[in-house]
Motif scaffolding. Structure first.
Motif, PDB file in Angstrom:
ATOM      1  N   ALA A  18      10.296   0.700 -19.114  1.00 54.04           N
ATOM      2  CA  ALA A  18      10.669   2.053 -18.711  1.00 54.04           C
ATOM      3  C   ALA A  18       9.551   3.041 -19.001  1.00 54.04           C
ATOM      4  O   ALA A  18       9.407   4.044 -18.308  1.00 54.04           O
ATOM      5  CB  ALA A  18      11.944   2.472 -19.409  1.00 54.04           C
ATOM      6  N   GLN A  19       8.752   2.772 -19.979  1.00 57.45           N
ATOM      7  CA  GLN A  19       7.668   3.677 -20.344  1.00 57.45           C
ATOM      8  C   GLN A  19       6.377   3.385 -19.560  1.00 57.45           C
ATOM      9  O   GLN A  19       5.471   4.197 -19.530  1.00 57.45           O
ATOM     10  CB  GLN A  19       7.390   3.584 -21.845  1.00 57.45           C
ATOM     11  CG  GLN A  19       8.531   4.120 -22.673  1.00 57.45           C
ATOM     12  CD  GLN A  19       8.323   3.849 -24.160  1.00 57.45           C
ATOM     13  OE1 GLN A  19       7.325   3.277 -24.547  1.00 57.45           O
ATOM     14  NE2 GLN A  19       9.280   4.285 -24.954  1.00 57.45           N
ATOM     15  N   SER A  20       6.279   2.229 -18.939  1.00 48.46           N
ATOM     16  CA  SER A  20       5.064   1.887 -18.193  1.00 48.46           C
ATOM     17  C   SER A  20       5.101   2.529 -16.812  1.00 48.46           C
ATOM     18  O   SER A  20       6.169   2.846 -16.283  1.00 48.46           O
ATOM     19  CB  SER A  20       4.938   0.372 -18.066  1.00 48.46           C
ATOM     20  OG  SER A  20       5.994  -0.151 -17.309  1.00 48.46           O
ATOM     21  N   PRO A  21       3.917   2.732 -16.153  1.00 52.08           N
ATOM     22  CA  PRO A  21       3.897   3.305 -14.802  1.00 52.08           C
ATOM     23  C   PRO A  21       4.608   2.385 -13.804  1.00 52.08           C
ATOM     24  O   PRO A  21       4.736   1.192 -14.025  1.00 52.08           O
ATOM     25  CB  PRO A  21       2.409   3.430 -14.485  1.00 52.08           C
ATOM     26  CG  PRO A  21       1.656   2.923 -15.654  1.00 52.08           C
ATOM     27  CD  PRO A  21       2.610   2.472 -16.691  1.00 52.08           C
ATOM     28  N   TRP A  22       5.021   2.969 -12.614  1.00 48.68           N
ATOM     29  CA  TRP A  22       5.833   2.233 -11.637  1.00 48.68           C
ATOM     30  C   TRP A  22       5.127   1.004 -11.103  1.00 48.68           C
ATOM     31  O   TRP A  22       5.752  -0.001 -10.803  1.00 48.68           O
ATOM     32  CB  TRP A  22       6.249   3.149 -10.481  1.00 48.68           C
ATOM     33  CG  TRP A  22       5.100   3.563  -9.607  1.00 48.68           C
ATOM     34  CD1 TRP A  22       4.317   4.651  -9.760  1.00 48.68           C
ATOM     35  CD2 TRP A  22       4.603   2.861  -8.470  1.00 48.68           C
ATOM     36  NE1 TRP A  22       3.363   4.701  -8.794  1.00 48.68           N
ATOM     37  CE2 TRP A  22       3.505   3.603  -7.978  1.00 48.68           C
ATOM     38  CE3 TRP A  22       4.955   1.685  -7.815  1.00 48.68           C
ATOM     39  CZ2 TRP A  22       2.780   3.201  -6.875  1.00 48.68           C
ATOM     40  CZ3 TRP A  22       4.238   1.292  -6.719  1.00 48.68           C
ATOM     41  CH2 TRP A  22       3.153   2.047  -6.246  1.00 48.68           C
ATOM     42  N   GLN A  25       5.642  -2.244 -13.002  1.00 51.39           N
ATOM     43  CA  GLN A  25       6.987  -2.796 -13.108  1.00 51.39           C
ATOM     44  C   GLN A  25       7.198  -3.787 -11.972  1.00 51.39           C
ATOM     45  O   GLN A  25       7.114  -3.423 -10.796  1.00 51.39           O
ATOM     46  CB  GLN A  25       8.028  -1.682 -13.052  1.00 51.39           C
ATOM     47  CG  GLN A  25       7.900  -0.712 -14.209  1.00 51.39           C
ATOM     48  CD  GLN A  25       8.908   0.406 -14.117  1.00 51.39           C
ATOM     49  OE1 GLN A  25       9.846   0.326 -13.342  1.00 51.39           O
ATOM     50  NE2 GLN A  25       8.721   1.425 -14.926  1.00 51.39           N
ATOM     51  N   PRO A  26       7.479  -5.040 -12.282  1.00 50.98           N
ATOM     52  CA  PRO A  26       7.600  -6.064 -11.239  1.00 50.98           C
ATOM     53  C   PRO A  26       8.700  -5.778 -10.228  1.00 50.98           C
ATOM     54  O   PRO A  26       8.542  -6.051  -9.039  1.00 50.98           O
ATOM     55  CB  PRO A  26       7.875  -7.345 -12.003  1.00 50.98           C
ATOM     56  CG  PRO A  26       7.877  -7.018 -13.439  1.00 50.98           C
ATOM     57  CD  PRO A  26       7.654  -5.560 -13.612  1.00 50.98           C
ATOM     58  N   THR A  27       9.823  -5.229 -10.638  1.00 54.05           N
ATOM     59  CA  THR A  27      10.910  -4.976  -9.684  1.00 54.05           C
ATOM     60  C   THR A  27      10.537  -3.882  -8.703  1.00 54.05           C
ATOM     61  O   THR A  27      10.888  -3.949  -7.528  1.00 54.05           O
ATOM     62  CB  THR A  27      12.205  -4.599 -10.427  1.00 54.05           C
ATOM     63  OG1 THR A  27      11.928  -3.482 -11.277  1.00 54.05           O
ATOM     64  CG2 THR A  27      12.729  -5.757 -11.236  1.00 54.05           C
ATOM     65  N   THR A  28       9.802  -2.874  -9.127  1.00 51.19           N
ATOM     66  CA  THR A  28       9.382  -1.798  -8.239  1.00 51.19           C
ATOM     67  C   THR A  28       8.359  -2.314  -7.236  1.00 51.19           C
ATOM     68  O   THR A  28       8.417  -1.982  -6.052  1.00 51.19           O
ATOM     69  CB  THR A  28       8.791  -0.632  -9.051  1.00 51.19           C
ATOM     70  OG1 THR A  28       9.726  -0.230 -10.036  1.00 51.19           O
ATOM     71  CG2 THR A  28       8.464   0.537  -8.141  1.00 51.19           C
ATOM     72  N   ILE A  29       7.436  -3.125  -7.682  1.00 51.04           N
ATOM     73  CA  ILE A  29       6.441  -3.692  -6.778  1.00 51.04           C
ATOM     74  C   ILE A  29       7.119  -4.551  -5.712  1.00 51.04           C
ATOM     75  O   ILE A  29       6.809  -4.453  -4.525  1.00 51.04           O
ATOM     76  CB  ILE A  29       5.389  -4.506  -7.568  1.00 51.04           C
ATOM     77  CG1 ILE A  29       4.563  -3.563  -8.454  1.00 51.04           C
ATOM     78  CG2 ILE A  29       4.478  -5.278  -6.627  1.00 51.04           C
ATOM     79  CD1 ILE A  29       3.661  -4.279  -9.424  1.00 51.04           C
ATOM     80  N   ALA A  30       8.063  -5.364  -6.101  1.00 51.92           N
ATOM     81  CA  ALA A  30       8.791  -6.198  -5.147  1.00 51.92           C
ATOM     82  C   ALA A  30       9.561  -5.336  -4.150  1.00 51.92           C
ATOM     83  O   ALA A  30       9.598  -5.633  -2.950  1.00 51.92           O
ATOM     84  CB  ALA A  30       9.736  -7.141  -5.875  1.00 51.92           C
ATOM     85  N   VAL A  32       8.830  -2.268  -3.175  1.00 52.98           N
ATOM     86  CA  VAL A  32       7.878  -1.623  -2.269  1.00 52.98           C
ATOM     87  C   VAL A  32       7.400  -2.615  -1.214  1.00 52.98           C
ATOM     88  O   VAL A  32       7.329  -2.298  -0.023  1.00 52.98           O
ATOM     89  CB  VAL A  32       6.700  -1.025  -3.066  1.00 52.98           C
ATOM     90  CG1 VAL A  32       5.562  -0.622  -2.148  1.00 52.98           C
ATOM     91  CG2 VAL A  32       7.171   0.160  -3.880  1.00 52.98           C
ATOM     92  N   ILE A  33       7.083  -3.829  -1.620  1.00 48.77           N
ATOM     93  CA  ILE A  33       6.643  -4.853  -0.671  1.00 48.77           C
ATOM     94  C   ILE A  33       7.761  -5.180   0.313  1.00 48.77           C
ATOM     95  O   ILE A  33       7.541  -5.255   1.522  1.00 48.77           O
ATOM     96  CB  ILE A  33       6.163  -6.115  -1.426  1.00 48.77           C
ATOM     97  CG1 ILE A  33       4.866  -5.815  -2.174  1.00 48.77           C
ATOM     98  CG2 ILE A  33       5.976  -7.288  -0.457  1.00 48.77           C
ATOM     99  CD1 ILE A  33       4.422  -6.920  -3.092  1.00 48.77           C
ATOM    100  N   TYR A  34       8.982  -5.332  -0.186  1.00 46.87           N
ATOM    101  CA  TYR A  34      10.122  -5.641   0.675  1.00 46.87           C
ATOM    102  C   TYR A  34      10.359  -4.509   1.683  1.00 46.87           C
ATOM    103  O   TYR A  34      10.569  -4.747   2.873  1.00 46.87           O
ATOM    104  CB  TYR A  34      11.366  -5.879  -0.180  1.00 46.87           C
ATOM    105  CG  TYR A  34      12.601  -6.148   0.614  1.00 46.87           C
ATOM    106  CD1 TYR A  34      12.814  -7.399   1.196  1.00 46.87           C
ATOM    107  CD2 TYR A  34      13.556  -5.158   0.826  1.00 46.87           C
ATOM    108  CE1 TYR A  34      13.936  -7.653   1.946  1.00 46.87           C
ATOM    109  CE2 TYR A  34      14.683  -5.403   1.581  1.00 46.87           C
ATOM    110  CZ  TYR A  34      14.866  -6.651   2.134  1.00 46.87           C
ATOM    111  OH  TYR A  34      15.986  -6.899   2.877  1.00 46.87           O
ATOM    112  N   THR A  35      10.299  -3.270   1.226  1.00 51.44           N
ATOM    113  CA  THR A  35      10.514  -2.125   2.113  1.00 51.44           C
ATOM    114  C   THR A  35       9.417  -2.049   3.174  1.00 51.44           C
ATOM    115  O   THR A  35       9.688  -1.798   4.348  1.00 51.44           O
ATOM    116  CB  THR A  35      10.556  -0.824   1.301  1.00 51.44           C
ATOM    117  OG1 THR A  35      11.580  -0.934   0.309  1.00 51.44           O
ATOM    118  CG2 THR A  35      10.827   0.375   2.181  1.00 51.44           C
ATOM    119  N   GLY A  36       8.174  -2.277   2.755  1.00 52.71           N
ATOM    120  CA  GLY A  36       7.069  -2.257   3.715  1.00 52.71           C
ATOM    121  C   GLY A  36       7.208  -3.332   4.773  1.00 52.71           C
ATOM    122  O   GLY A  36       7.001  -3.077   5.962  1.00 52.71           O
TER     123      GLY A  36
END
Length: 186
Positions: A18-22, A25-30, A32-36
């Motif tokens: 939660a404190q690390s940049p977006w 975070q593996p779930t956020t990266i996934a 973003v890739i899925y949305t793209g």
């Protein structure tokens, strides 16, 4: 025994995430890739649909051109008969409906059937109205004024084929009746 005062390892990991940049975070990266990928696929499918729709319109147009070119000889027969009768009777005389020549009746009926189909397709939006007006409406408008209006009107009597016969042709011809006078080629 469980000690509820100590943080659990999973809870500690979540707090660190939660404190690390977006982007770390593996779930956020996934996500973003899925949305793209989803957006790319949706746009690609929309483009393919647009291309297929244009191909379908072109196929319909070529089919109509092919059908109308097949009745070119019949249009010529009707036009020649109209010109012959006009010279015999004079320009102000009403042409006989139906014609006294069976070949002219058959040719007239075939021309009417083809333009009836064009009228249906144009009304349903399968044909570009402006293209039809510029390309095939002029011969019909001239034939309609000279003879086809009275021929179709005669056939649509209740005692003959009825008011629904050549209805599409009648509606189409009424719409394009003055196209010949407003054609861009004049």
């Amino acid at each position: 025994a469980l000690n509820y005062q100590q943080p659990l390892k999973g809870r500690l990991r979540m707090e660190q995430l939660a404190q690390s940049p977006w982007y770390q975070q593996p779930t956020t990266i996934a996500a973003v890739i899925y949305t793209g990928l989803t957006l790319f696929i949706a746009l690609f499918m929309a483009w393919q649909t647009h291309l297929q729709r244009n191909v379908l319109r072109m196929q319909v147009l070529f089919n109509i051109v092919e059908r109308l070119e097949k009745v070119r000889a019949e249009r010529r027969i009707v036009r020649d008969w109209i010109n012959k009768k006009r010279t015999e009777l004079g320009t102000s005389e009403q042409l006989p409906v139906p014609s006294d020549d069976p070949a002219v009746i058959a040719a007239t009926d075939k021309v009417c059937r083809e333009y009836d189909i064009v009228g249906l397709l144009e009304r349903r939006g399968f044909l570009n109205r402006r293209l039809v007006d510029e390309f095939y409406a002029v011969p019909l408008a001239i034939l309609w004024r000279d003879y086809l209006r009275s021929y179709v009107g005669d056939l649509r009597q209740l005692s003959k084929r009825g008011p629904t016969h050549f209805w599409e042709l009648d509606q189409f011809a009424r719409r394009i009746e003055w196209v010949a006078d407003n054609h861009p080629g004049l």
